[in-house]
Scaffold this motif. Structure first.
Motif, PDB file in Angstrom:
ATOM      1  N   ILE B 188       0.947  -1.319  -0.207  1.00 36.19           N
ATOM      2  CA  ILE B 188      -0.351  -0.048   0.074  1.00 36.19           C
ATOM      3  C   ILE B 188       0.407   1.138   0.037  1.00 36.19           C
ATOM      4  CG2 ILE B 188      -2.028  -1.358   1.006  1.00 36.19           C
ATOM      5  CD1 ILE B 188      -1.376   0.164   3.776  1.00 36.19           C
ATOM      6  N   GLN B 189       2.544   1.002   0.249  1.00 41.45           N
ATOM      7  CA  GLN B 189       2.510   2.056   0.073  1.00 41.45           C
ATOM      8  C   GLN B 189       2.709   3.096   1.012  1.00 41.45           C
ATOM      9  OE1 GLN B 189       3.359   3.029  -5.284  1.00 41.45           O
ATOM     10  NE2 GLN B 189       5.006   2.304  -3.160  1.00 41.45           N
ATOM     11  N   CYS B 190       2.634   2.814   1.877  1.00 43.78           N
ATOM     12  CA  CYS B 190       2.655   3.471   3.212  1.00 43.78           C
ATOM     13  C   CYS B 190       4.014   4.184   3.530  1.00 43.78           C
ATOM     14  CB  CYS B 190       1.961   3.251   4.795  1.00 43.78           C
ATOM     15  SG  CYS B 190       3.216   1.889   5.190  1.00 43.78           S
ATOM     16  N   GLY B 191       5.410   2.983   3.290  1.00 45.33           N
ATOM     17  CA  GLY B 191       6.513   4.006   3.466  1.00 45.33           C
ATOM     18  C   GLY B 191       7.007   3.888   5.146  1.00 45.33           C
ATOM     19  N   ILE B 192       5.924   3.125   5.869  1.00 42.72           N
ATOM     20  CA  ILE B 192       6.528   2.672   7.503  1.00 42.72           C
ATOM     21  C   ILE B 192       8.073   1.997   6.759  1.00 42.72           C
ATOM     22  CG2 ILE B 192       5.916   1.858   9.373  1.00 42.72           C
ATOM     23  CD1 ILE B 192       3.414   3.337   9.392  1.00 42.72           C
ATOM     24  N   CYS B 193       7.893   1.076   6.708  1.00 49.00           N
ATOM     25  CA  CYS B 193       9.872   0.854   6.338  1.00 49.00           C
ATOM     26  C   CYS B 193      10.542   1.419   6.323  1.00 49.00           C
ATOM     27  CB  CYS B 193       9.454  -1.040   5.844  1.00 49.00           C
ATOM     28  SG  CYS B 193       8.515  -0.350   4.047  1.00 49.00           S
ATOM     29  N   THR B 194      10.170   1.887   5.495  1.00 51.75           N
ATOM     30  CA  THR B 194      11.594   3.059   5.641  1.00 51.75           C
ATOM     31  C   THR B 194      12.450   3.160   6.359  1.00 51.75           C
ATOM     32  OG1 THR B 194      10.710   3.797   3.256  1.00 51.75           O
ATOM     33  CG2 THR B 194      12.878   5.022   4.082  1.00 51.75           C
ATOM     34  N   VAL B 243       7.547  -4.296  10.370  1.00 48.23           N
ATOM     35  CA  VAL B 243       7.036  -2.758  10.958  1.00 48.23           C
ATOM     36  C   VAL B 243       5.542  -3.081   9.888  1.00 48.23           C
ATOM     37  CG1 VAL B 243       8.842  -2.287  12.396  1.00 48.23           C
ATOM     38  CG2 VAL B 243       8.175  -0.897   9.944  1.00 48.23           C
ATOM     39  N   CYS B 244       5.959  -4.164   8.567  1.00 44.74           N
ATOM     40  CA  CYS B 244       5.038  -3.798   7.427  1.00 44.74           C
ATOM     41  C   CYS B 244       3.205  -3.471   7.815  1.00 44.74           C
ATOM     42  CB  CYS B 244       4.750  -4.930   6.486  1.00 44.74           C
ATOM     43  SG  CYS B 244       4.117  -5.152   5.335  1.00 44.74           S
TER      44      CYS B 244
END
Lengths: 174, 596, 385
Positions: B188-194, B243-244
């Protein structure tokens, strides 16, 4: 439907035949042949019902596509006839003499896409956008969101992208 | 006109005596139905601020605003709703990956004395701003049968177990293009993983590249933050997946396998062309001690910045723990060499079989180079510290794995015990299994406490490895027929200190034993700095275990930088890579300041 | 009488207002007798209409343009707003067009629920119409009963889908949930109420001397006008045309249900009203059949590829369904990106309220214009989209 296409191809220059469903097909015809083709379909092939007439803006290739959708109440099949128009000079023959409601569709297309149908009654009268001064609104190069932001006073958005916000907050130096 | 038509309407006169339909809503508020789509509620303890609600909203109703209370894997943002724009479609509730967002059946909100802009009036952050419907149970929740997200990951094809335990062929087969695109589509491209990734890899961007089948762009994105994607695509500890956003109700995106897919999809020869960038040569040199992931990563970024880099490695090949610690079936040498060769091809000069302190002195490096980056890693195995540890047949996991890499396969016998619960223990156990032994793993704590990757434990079970938990080693004895008897005591887990993990405590009088041919101890690693001698270390401050340095790896000697396992406490490849990248930038700014 | 009418040149009436012979009169956009927000520009001579022009655009929200700039899933909450009293046809057709382009077959249970949804909303829409039709001829009481019963139907929707007006229930890939427990009994209770109401309507409206004298013979549509004006649905069936999309091009599970095409032959307002009255009974019967026979277990929905970046394969399609006003259709063109290239909504009101009404209104007494307009059952939002 394929049979109909073959039969029509003998008299008309058709291309890009697509059978979407057994009872629905689309085909492109030369601009000059449209009215004869529609008349033939209506009077000989029993495609008596004009379902809709609409336009698609293919901005990238500088073309408008008109789609005339006809329905046959006996075989319960539909055929969509596409016509490609030059986007710089969008003029098309009127079909209001074949179907009364066509003049309303043509009036709308004139207003929304700037496609002219000379001879169609009242085609130049504004239909929906009375008093509108700008370009024809359904053309793809008219950006409604931009127009709205420039013209009206909106609440300012106050949002953040999680990824960027987390970087600013958690690891600004990296 | 018929008489009937005049009389017929009188039929309904009887209506006058019936109860009216209307209800009095002024005195009795009519509640919304149990599934009514009313005002929003948000369970902020579950919400991770991924912003999917704001993303799917068709009417920019939702703004993501910061809140003070956050947790791990949480962006610190919460959705704020503008009811001047909301169309009550509840797609935000449907897409919510944690399930924190729901709706109440309340539909009245009266505001008195409007003295602010009406556009700001009916805005609120559910769960943060108090509202009367906050504890309302009823209201719209996503129905169970209806799901917008794909919560299950695409299964990764593995070698069948029978084949696995007899060979060192890579057991994970990797995704095909179709599978990778499908798996990438779940994101879903939230970017929390980054934020969680130690190297802060731009994960959503390269997943998007996979989805759009733009492999080259994906490779470029990966190399911005990680010059060993082929390695990390296989053995990364992948905290990003923990954390995904999808992991809250389902399975995380297979970020690691997608990375591997990208790296595997490009031939090594093409790397130079795809990743080409303008390199401005700098007239400075950097020495790197240790060709592990930290050293290689620093080397890559320094080379791209135009510095000359020389790497000093005590072994005969580069890779460090990647090569000598991780077995071939998890990380095949050719996959690792693909990444390493590209770094070498950029002009890194590697000195193999060169141990600093023996073949070349630290003083010399310090004098000859403009900067020194130390990433020697944890190369010493910790001791078991029990009686019998020195008996023949008792090995250390690290040495065992290194020997296997070198092709020196020790005589293990029929039965092997592995002591420990980390990744080295699992690697040793599964390697021994592949060499034909029956393997038993013995660990002090419970299974859930094992630091090893849970997937490896699962695969260990599949490979018929036996596990004994809560077993505290006591001593090792030699039996009459020259075998080894391992003696341990059962333990119970006790919560000795509040807030810490429970500790195994030996049950009094407990004594168990098992007979084996070989015992492999894998209870931890450490390092030493004996090799650092001479005048050059005068300015370097040593801590208890480490060289003291700031977050950029800069030691008290401005020329000397540290990174990798000896610097960060995490001790995994991706942290070492992040250290290398970070230190490379620090070295760059140090060397630039020297020139000015 | 013929000299009453102004001459027609190039398809337009030419009249001189200064002559004192004609009077221009506007009805709408705010007028209790006009359906929705549209207006009629009438030229009258005495109390008779000699020329009529419909003006639309008061409800224009540019849906077709909005949809070109939204992801497919984000069009789903928009489409229902194209028709306020009967939003579910739009929801179904949008989903069906997408599914057709993507080559998706929805689960059997979802098909039944979609049909139930459409029939229930048909009933609600007809109840709204009957309120308008009776009100236009001065039967305000019937209008109030009708709207009360419509609200009971909306209660059912609220309990089932979570919303009264815009249900947003038929989502691409299936439906959003099953029916709640005990709901079937509520439906039956409401249906019995509506049936009782319909009997009363028969007495108080259809067998009423006033209604009959005004509606019979008003706005006659001859069978030869049907195809010339593109007339569909109950309006066509009132002129004896046996056509119904549900029978002719069966979609969902209509081919498994037991019903007949209802027709009348007179082609006037009374006949069209009668057709709709019969179709309300038909809708009630269909709802009962569906509730009795629909599967209670099984999947409701297939999860599409991630809707946040869903691409629909390039192509074009047209799907149709029978709404209370007749054939409703969606023409969807996809260029293979995440946004639709073009979605054209073919609302039956389009041809009815513009070309047909302008034709029928000529010669009608101004007091009857509302009754005539209502008998065409037009909803302006689907004209201007």
């Amino acid at each position: 439907m394929k049979q109909l296409d073959t039969e029509l191809s003998k008299q008309f220059t058709l291309s890009d035949y697509v059978e979407q469903r057994p009872e629905l097909a689309f085909v492109t015809v030369e601009k000059q042949q449209l009215v004869p083709l529609l008349t033939y379909l209506r009077d000989t092939k029993k495609y008596t019902h004009l379902v809709t007439l609409t336009a698609v803006d293919w901005l990238e290739v500088n073309q408008f596509q008109l789609t005339y959708l006809l329905h046959n109440y006996e075989t319960h099949t539909d055929i969509g006839i596409r016509v490609k128009l030059d986007r710089d000079n969008p003029v098309m023959e009127t079909i209001h003499h074949l179907w009364e409601q066509a003049r309303v569709y043509q009036r709308e297309l004139h207003e929304m896409f700037g496609i002219d149908f000379p001879g169609s009654p009242g085609v130049e009268e504004p239909m929906i956008l009375e008093g509108w001064q700008g370009p024809p609104v359904m053309r793809r190069d008219f950006d409604t969101a931009k127009y709205s932001l420039e013209t009206y006073d909106h609440r300012k958005r106050d949002t953040r992208e999680p990824e960027i916000y987390m970087k600013e907050k958690l690891y600004p130096e990296d | 006109m018929k008489l009937k038509d005049i009389l017929s309407p009188f039929y309904v006169w009887k209506r006058a005596f019936e109860k009216p339909y209307s209800i009095n809503t002024l005195t009795e508020l009519r509640p919304g139905s149990p599934t009514y789509r009313g005002f929003h509620k948000n369970d902020v303890s579950k919400c991770i601020g991924c912003g999917s609600c704001a993303e799917i909203c068709q009417n920019i109703t939702i703004d993501m605003v910061p809140v003070s209370e956050t947790k791990d894997g949480d962006s610190g943002l919460r959705p704020r709703f503008d009811y001047g724009l909301c169309c009550w479609c509840a797609l935000c509730v449907d897409i919510c990956p944690t399930g924190s967002l729901t709706m109440s059946n309340a539909y009245t909100w009266v505001e008195e004395g409007l003295d602010k802009d009406v556009r700001e009036t009916y805005c609120f952050t559910p769960g943060v701003d108090e509202k009367h419907w906050e504890n309302e149970e009823l209201g719209y929740h996503r129905p169970d049968e209806y799901e917008l997200l794909h919560l299950n990951r695409l299964p990764m094809p593995h070698l069948p177990t029978e084949e696995r335990i007899t060979s060192f062929i890579e057991m994970v087969k990797g995704y095909s293009r179709e599978q990778a695109v499908k798996e990438a589509d779940r994101c879903i491209q939230c970017g929390i993983c980054t934020a969680t990734c130690p190297a802060h890899m731009n994960i959503p961007a390269y997943i998007k590249a996979i989805r759009e089948d733009n492999i080259e762009e994906g490779l470029r994105i990966m190399y911005e933050t990680n010059p060993l994607p082929g390695v990390c695509g296989r053995v990364c500890t992948r905290r990003c997946e923990d954390v995904c956003a999808l992991s809250h109700r389902g399975e995380a995106i297979s970020i690691r396998w997608l990375k591997r897919y990208l790296s595997d999809s490009v031939e090594g020869e093409k790397y130079n062309q795809i990743l080409a960038s303008e390199i401005k040569p700098q007239n400075k040199t950097v020495a790197i001690i240790g060709a592990g992931p930290g050293g290689l990563s620093a080397a890559y970024y320094l080379l791209k910045m135009g510095y000359s880099v020389e790497i000093f490695e005590q072994n005969k090949a580069a890779g460090g723990m990647l090569r000598y610690g991780i077995p071939e079936y998890r990380l095949p040498y050719d996959a690792m060499d693909k990444d390493i060769n590209y770094i070498v091809s950029l002009g890194a000069k590697l000195h193999y079989n060169t141990k600093v302190g023996k073949d070349i002195s630290f003083d010399e490096l310090h004098a000859r180079f403009d900067s020194v980056f130390i990433s020697t890693g944890l190369f010493e195995a910790s001791k078991l510290a029990i009686e019998g540890e020195t008996l023949p047949g008792v090995l250390y996991g690290l040495n065992f794995l290194e020997d296997v890499t070198h092709g020196k396969i020790p005589e293990l016998g029929k039965k092997v015990l592995v002591i420990g619960g980390g990744n080295v223990a699992m690697d040793a156990a599964r390697t021994a299994r592949r060499l034909g032994a029956d393997v038993v793993v013995i660990y002090r704590r419970r299974e859930i406490d094992m630091p090893a990757d849970h997937e490896e434990i699962e695969e260990g079970y599949e490979e018929n490895i036996e596990f004994h938990f809560q077993a505290i080693p006591m001593k090792i004895e030699q039996t009459a027929d020259n075998r080894l008897e391992f003696i341990w005591g059962n333990a119970e887990m006790k919560q000795l200190e509040e807030g810490k993990r429970p500790v195994p405590v030996m049950i009094e009088g407990s004594r168990e034993s098992i007979i084996a041919d070989t015992i492999i101890s894998a209870v931890g690693q450490s390092t030493n700095y004996h090799w650092m001698e001479g005048e050059a270390i005068a300015n370097i401050k040593f801590g208890k275990w480490t060289i003291e340095a700031d977050r950029w790896g800069k030691s008290s000697d401005p020329k000397v930088f540290v990174g990798g396992d000896i610097f960060n406490r995490v001790a995994d490849a991706i942290s070492a890579i992040a250290d290398g990248h970070r230190s490379a930038r620090a070295i760059d700014s140090f060397l630039q300041s020297q020139t000015e | 009488m013929s000299d009453k009418y102004p001459p027609i040149v190039n398809g337009k009436s030419v009249y001189d207002l200064e002559s004192g012979k004609y009077l221009k009169m506007w009805q709408g956009p705010q007028h209790p007798g006009v359906t929705g927000n549209m207006s009629l520009e009438l030229i009258i001579s005495g109390d008779q209409i000699v020329d009529c022009k419909t003006h639309v655009g008061y409800l224009h929200r540019g849906f077709e343009k909005l949809m070109e700039r939204r992801r497919y899933i984000n069009c789903f909450p928009i489409v229902c707003r194209i028709c306020v009293p009967e939003p579910d046809t739009n929801e179904y057709l949008f989903a069906a067009a997408m599914e057709d382009l993507m080559g998706i077959e929805v689960p059997e249970r979802a098909k039944w629920l979609r049909t139930l949804n459409m029939e229930l909303s048909r009933l609600a829409s007809f109840l709204m119409w009957i309120g308008g039709q009776s009100g236009a001829f001065g039967h305000g009481t019937v209008a109030q009963w009708a709207l009360a019963h419509r609200d009971f139907v909306l209660d059912l929707f609220e309990e089932w889908t979570g919303a009264r007006i815009y249900h947003m229930y038929t989502t691409p890939g299936g439906v959003r949930g099953g029916t709640p427990e005990g709901w079937d009994n509520h439906v039956e209770r409401v249906l019995q109420g509506v049936e009782k109401f319909l009997t009363e309507v028969n007495h108080v409206m259809f067998n009423n001397a006033v209604f009959k004298s005004r509606a019979v013979g008003l706005g006659i549509i001859a069978p030869d006008m049907i195809d010339r004006f593109g007339v569909v649905g109950p309006v066509a069936r009132g002129s004896g045309i046996v056509r119904d999309t549900r029978k002719d091009n069966p979609y969902l599970i209509y081919d498994q249900l037991d019903f007949n095409i209802e027709t009348e032959t007179a082609g006037d307002v009374y006949a069209r009203a009668m057709v709709r009255w019969k179709e309300m009974h038909q809708a009630i019967s269909l709802i009962r059949q569906i509730i009795k026979r629909m599967p209670r277990t099984g999947p409701l929905h297939i999860t599409l590829p991630n809707v946040l970046h869903l691409k629909v394969p390039a192509g074009e399609t047209y799907v149709r369904a029978e709404s209370t006003r007749g054939e409703y259709g969606y023409y969807m063109v996809s260029d293979g990106t995440i946004y639709p290239r073009k979605i054209t909504v073919r609302g039956p009101s389009y041809s009815h309220a513009m070309a047909l009404l302008e034709h029928l209104a000529v010669g009608v007494n101004i007091a009857d214009t509302h009754g005539l307009m209502l008998s065409l059952h037009t909803y302006p939002p689907e004209i201007e989209r």
